[in-house]
Write a protein that holds these residues in place. Structure first.
Motif, PDB file in Angstrom:
ATOM      1  N   GLY A   1       0.792  -1.220   0.000  1.00  0.00           N
ATOM      2  CA  GLY A   1       0.000   0.000   0.000  1.00  0.00           C
ATOM      3  C   GLY A   1       0.823   1.267   0.000  1.00  0.00           C
ATOM      4  N   HIS A   2       2.131   1.154   0.262  1.00  0.00           N
ATOM      5  CA  HIS A   2       3.014   2.319   0.243  1.00  0.00           C
ATOM      6  C   HIS A   2       3.551   2.622  -1.153  1.00  0.00           C
TER       7      HIS A   2
ATOM      8  N   ASP B   1       3.645   4.119  -4.620  1.00  0.00           N
ATOM      9  CA  ASP B   1       3.026   5.307  -5.207  1.00  0.00           C
ATOM     10  C   ASP B   1       2.968   5.265  -6.730  1.00  0.00           C
TER      11      ASP B   1
ATOM     12  N   ASN C   1      -4.176   0.977  -3.189  1.00  0.00           N
ATOM     13  CA  ASN C   1      -3.846   2.401  -3.265  1.00  0.00           C
ATOM     14  C   ASN C   1      -4.381   2.953  -4.585  1.00  0.00           C
TER      15      ASN C   1
END
Length: 290
Positions: free
Chosen positions: A76-77, A79, A106
């Motif tokens: 989820g981190h 980008d 995300n």
């Protein structure tokens, strides 16, 4: 403290020299992006040497590696995802599955597709199944599409008659889904021989950029990979698309100046690292319209 962006880079890797991830990862890190390299192939050197050793990653390993990141709670981190050279269409479909998987955790993740097919002067260098996959499937999922002229021609099924024809061709790709199309290398009738030209096209506008074309006995490999990586990195770091476009052209030019000064065939990324982060020569993009 501002959070460091995280980027998953899925493309080729060479042990010696600079192409694919080995052309893009270090420069993106030097700019301040935390890069997670996932290598679609690992070769001893790039294929323009005419001989190499190595292997292609089997497609099922791509989602397996990404699920490993998910299992430790880090997915989820992510980008952004960057994809480049593919060894097979199956690899490409695995990458699109990964993009969908990350977007599920995300929704703001960006996907840049560098649709590597070949070089305008060298011709197509991937199997037909890979070209078909890029043309028919990858472009619809990409937020940013970064073709060179050969790849733009392949997407549009024709060659351009002028700079403005290149612009019309690039604009037509927006209908497939991308938010922006960055044409990394323009070639069209009447283009000045001494210039290297690029286009950035969005729904809001279009910009043209010209820098000097530097002379080499053999043009270095990996410039396109470097370009796509720097552009995405600068967007993640907060640049507008136009600012990222201008910065990328300037930083790539700095690398090529250092490479030329060293008489090197491989990009001199380490020697040019400070110039990548802080280009001394700046190029400005000019607004262009049909």
């Amino acid at each position: 403290m501002k959070r460091t962006p995280h980027l998953l880079a899925i493309q080729s890797h060479v042990v010696f020299g600079h192409a694919g991830n080995s052309a893009a990862v270090f420069p993106m890190q030097r700019l301040g992006v935390n890069v997670w390299p996932l290598n679609t192939v690992q070769f001893s050197n790039h294929t323009q040497y005419g001989q190499w050793a190595g292997e292609v990653l089997v497609p099922q390993r791509i989602p397996e590696l990404v699920e490993g990141i998910a299992a430790i709670g880090e997915l989820g981190h992510c980008d952004a995802v960057l994809s480049g050279y593919l060894g097979s269409a199956s690899q490409g479909r695995a990458i699109l599955g990964v993009v969908a998987r990350i977007k599920a955790v995300n929704p703001n993740v960006l996907y840049l597709c560098d649709p590597v097919m070949g070089h305008p002067e060298k011709g197509c260098s991937v199997p037909a199944e890979v070209s078909d996959f890029l043309l028919e499937e990858a472009a619809t999922m990409a937020d940013f599409l970064c073709p060179n002229q050969l790849e733009l021609d392949s997407f549009c099924g024709r060659t351009p008659h002028s700079l403005f024809d290149c612009l019309a061709m690039a604009r037509s790709l927006l209908a497939r889904g991308p938010k922006a199309v960055l044409v990394k290398h323009l070639a069209y009738p009447g283009k000045p021989d001494e210039s290297f030209e690029m286009l950035l096209v969005t729904a809001e506008g279009s910009w043209h950029l010209r820098r000097p074309l530097l002379a080499f006995p053999k043009q270095p490999v990996g410039v396109g990979d470097l370009t796509s990586g720097l552009f995405l990195a600068r967007v993640l770091l907060g640049d507008s698309l136009v600012a990222a476009f201008e910065f990328t052209a300037s930083a790539v030019h700095e690398v090529l100046l250092e490479t030329q000064a060293c008489g090197s065939y491989e990009l001199e990324l380490v020697r040019a690292q400070d110039r990548i982060a802080h280009p001394r020569v700046r190029f400005e993009a000019e607004s262009i319209s049909l």
